[in-house]
Design an enzyme around this catalytic site. Structure first.
Site, PDB file in Angstrom:
ATOM      1  N   ASP A 135       0.626  -1.142 -13.659  1.00 33.87           N
ATOM      2  CA  ASP A 135       1.472  -1.605 -12.948  1.00 33.87           C
ATOM      3  C   ASP A 135       1.877  -3.222 -13.528  1.00 33.87           C
ATOM      4  O   ASP A 135       2.920  -3.480 -13.385  1.00 33.87           O
ATOM      5  CB  ASP A 135       0.582  -1.731 -11.631  1.00 33.87           C
ATOM      6  CG  ASP A 135       0.518  -0.618 -10.752  1.00 33.87           C
ATOM      7  OD1 ASP A 135       1.093   0.326 -11.248  1.00 33.87           O
ATOM      8  OD2 ASP A 135      -0.301  -0.550  -9.874  1.00 33.87           O
TER       9      ASP A 135
ATOM     10  N   GLY B  87       0.730  -1.179  -0.185  1.00 38.09           N
ATOM     11  CA  GLY B  87      -0.191  -0.004  -0.229  1.00 38.09           C
ATOM     12  C   GLY B  87       0.798   1.202  -0.091  1.00 38.09           C
ATOM     13  O   GLY B  87       0.449   2.351   0.556  1.00 38.09           O
TER      14      GLY B  87
HETATM   15  P1  ADP Z   1       0.156  -0.997  -3.716  1.00 37.12           P
HETATM   16  O1  ADP Z   1      -0.216  -1.982  -4.867  1.00 37.12           O
HETATM   17  O2  ADP Z   1       0.529   0.308  -4.011  1.00 37.12           O
HETATM   18  O3  ADP Z   1       1.068  -1.805  -2.689  1.00 37.12           O
HETATM   19  P2  ADP Z   1      -2.483  -1.864  -3.226  1.00 37.12           P
HETATM   20  O4  ADP Z   1      -3.661  -1.046  -2.439  1.00 37.12           O
HETATM   21  O5  ADP Z   1      -2.995  -1.989  -4.718  1.00 37.12           O
HETATM   22  O6  ADP Z   1      -1.330  -0.965  -2.918  1.00 37.12           O
HETATM   23  O7  ADP Z   1      -2.307  -3.327  -2.741  1.00 37.12           O
HETATM   24  C1  ADP Z   1      -1.951  -3.620  -1.519  1.00 37.12           C
HETATM   25  C2  ADP Z   1      -2.788  -4.920  -1.326  1.00 37.12           C
HETATM   26  O8  ADP Z   1      -2.360  -5.961  -1.890  1.00 37.12           O
HETATM   27  C3  ADP Z   1      -2.780  -5.144   0.328  1.00 37.12           C
HETATM   28  O9  ADP Z   1      -3.671  -4.511   1.283  1.00 37.12           O
HETATM   29  C4  ADP Z   1      -2.832  -6.581   0.374  1.00 37.12           C
HETATM   30  O10 ADP Z   1      -4.311  -6.955   0.004  1.00 37.12           O
HETATM   31  C5  ADP Z   1      -2.208  -7.221  -0.822  1.00 37.12           C
HETATM   32  N1  ADP Z   1      -1.001  -7.765  -0.852  1.00 37.12           N
HETATM   33  C6  ADP Z   1       0.102  -6.991  -1.567  1.00 37.12           C
HETATM   34  N2  ADP Z   1       1.248  -7.928  -1.361  1.00 37.12           N
HETATM   35  C7  ADP Z   1       0.902  -8.745  -0.468  1.00 37.12           C
HETATM   36  C8  ADP Z   1       1.571  -9.909   0.067  1.00 37.12           C
HETATM   37  N3  ADP Z   1       2.602 -10.035  -0.047  1.00 37.12           N
HETATM   38  N4  ADP Z   1       0.829 -10.625   0.950  1.00 37.12           N
HETATM   39  C9  ADP Z   1      -0.285 -10.615   1.052  1.00 37.12           C
HETATM   40  N5  ADP Z   1      -1.255  -9.360   0.403  1.00 37.12           N
HETATM   41  C10 ADP Z   1      -0.517  -8.785  -0.252  1.00 37.12           C
HETATM   42 MG    MG Z   2      -1.728  -1.745  -6.200  1.00 41.18          MG
END
Ligand code: ADP
Ligand code: MG
Length: 408
Positions: free
Chosen positions: A193, A143
């Protein structure tokens, strides 16, 4: 060291393998062997909030990455293991048949699995792969605008493609991972992305043109410079609604004016439309419409210019365009919180040739293009400035353009 370390692809893969075998010691459903795959996060050098508006972006795949260890299962179940940001174990099982039912329901709506599981299960299901055990280990902060979501989808996607010998093209893999995010999770994001994460190439940035539907690898060695990524650690609890409001207006403008935002008169046309049809402009004041559309128009022109500057090796010019982009996102698109503005100003004052917010905004990360011998001092200055402002202490990474999603 002010700048945080990140694990190598091999270290991440080994950690994922260990995680999987520790939690599925005698996987009842599979005698298959375990493989490991990796997908990077991404930074967008310039061109933000234009991927959904026929614009041009210039991301690259980062050193920070997500690894997945996986093996096939023959019972059609997805067992998913990961960790939340505060170290809690995430452990879930989803039968793929449940997803068949949800997707095929007459009243199916985006958001059928709207949490971490949706990114994983949505990708596997959209690709048409079968059951798997999957364990995820990541150095991409969640996030923070560095696309942990696409890193997760794409690592899972390449694992599923290989394990089930699907022969999916990169283009179709990108489409499936976008569908995971847009339909299964229900996040209305553009394709920047996943393109960057799948098509990434070490030493190159990716110029993506969403009007022409083209992509071009642009040399991005940045010799003599270091790109710092500054994760503000600022909570962006309103991000989803704010993102939707910006995007909603741009989508409405595009629909009403049949425009691509590259027309020279597009700002005036949009203002006239919003004045005459306030309800179609979703109640936005015409002067707000002016600023929003001006950002999309100018950002695309700037990014096209920045691609040429990068090709010509004119880093000073590139840096100025990064600064202009930041000003447009702050003043016209209004997505820059104070903590990120503070980091950007500090970076420039300490000698960065360009600094800007990156990603969706309202929190998340900034980037600073620094003369290599100044990077550590610039990082120190950023931390001093954000501490003085009373903001969370940022995590700072040094990154460079890496290969995209792959087996390791
Ligand atoms: P960003 O892509 O900029 O990091 P997003 O809100 O698009 O932010 O995505 C973040 C979400 O993706 C997290 O809240 C989670 O649900 C999921 N996520 C990302 N990486 C992981 C991970 N390694 N394990 C579990 N969930 C993940
Ligand atoms: Mg994202």
């Amino acid at each position: 060291m002010i700048v945080s370390a990140t694990r190598s692809p091999e270290e991440l893969a080994a950690a994922a393998r260990e995680f999987l075998t520790a939690h599925t010691p005698d996987s009842a459903a599979s005698s298959e062997s375990v493989g490991t795959w990796l997908a990077p996060g991404r930074v967008n050098l310039i061109g933000d909030h234009v991927d959904y508006a026929f614009g041009v972006c210039l991301p690259f795949a980062t050193t920070m990455a997500t690894a997945v260890a996986a093996r096939k299962r023959d019972d059609g179940v997805l067992r998913m293991l990961s960790q939340s940001p505060n170290g809690e174990l995430l452990d879930a099982s989803v039968p793929l048949a449940d997803l068949d039912a949800a997707v095929n329901a007459a009243d199916a709506q985006p958001g059928i699995l709207p949490d971490w599981r949706g990114y994983i299960a949505g990708t596997v299901h959209a690709l048409g792969a079968g059951g798997m055990d999957l364990a995820v280990v990541s150095d991409v902060p969640l996030g923070s605008g560095l696309s942990s979501s696409a890193a997760l989808e794409c690592a899972v996607g390449v694992a599923a493609r290989d394990l089930y010998e699907l022969g999916t093209s990169d283009e179709d893999l990108i489409a499936a991972t976008m569908r995971a995010e847009n339909f299964y999770v229900g996040a209305n994001t553009g394709g920047l992305d996943q393109n960057a994460v799948v098509r990434g190439r070490a030493g190159f940035a990716l110029a993506l043109d969403f009007l022409e539907d083209t992509h071009e690898q642009v040399p991005c060695g940045l010799e003599g410079y270091t790109l710092l990524v500054v994760d503000s650690r600022v909570e962006h609890s309103h991000a989803t609604g704010e993102y939707s409001s910006r995007r909603g207006l741009i989508d409405a403008t595009a629909a009403a004016l049949s425009c691509t935002f590259r027309e020279n008169d597009i700002v005036e046309r949009a203002v006239t439309w919003a004045t005459d049809h306030p309800e179609d402009a979703l109640g936005n004041d015409p002067e707000v419409v002016r600023r929003r559309v001006r950002h999309v128009h100018s950002e695309t022109a700037r990014t096209i210019e920045a691609v040429e500057a990068l090709k010509a090796g004119d880093i000073e010019h590139f840096g100025r365009l990064m600064n202009d982009s930041h000003a447009s996102l702050r003043d016209d698109y209004e997505i820059v919180p104070d903590a990120l503005e503070t980091a950007v100003r500090a970076a420039r004052a300490a000698g960065a040739v360009g600094a800007r917010i990156t990603g969706g905004g309202f929190g998340g990360s900034t980037i600073a293009l620094c003369p290599a011998d100044r990077a550590e001092a610039i990082a120190t200055t950023i931390i001093e400035a954000t501490d003085k402002g009373g903001f969370p202490t940022p995590a700072i990474y040094a990154t460079s353009a890496q290969d995209g999603a792959r087996k390791v």
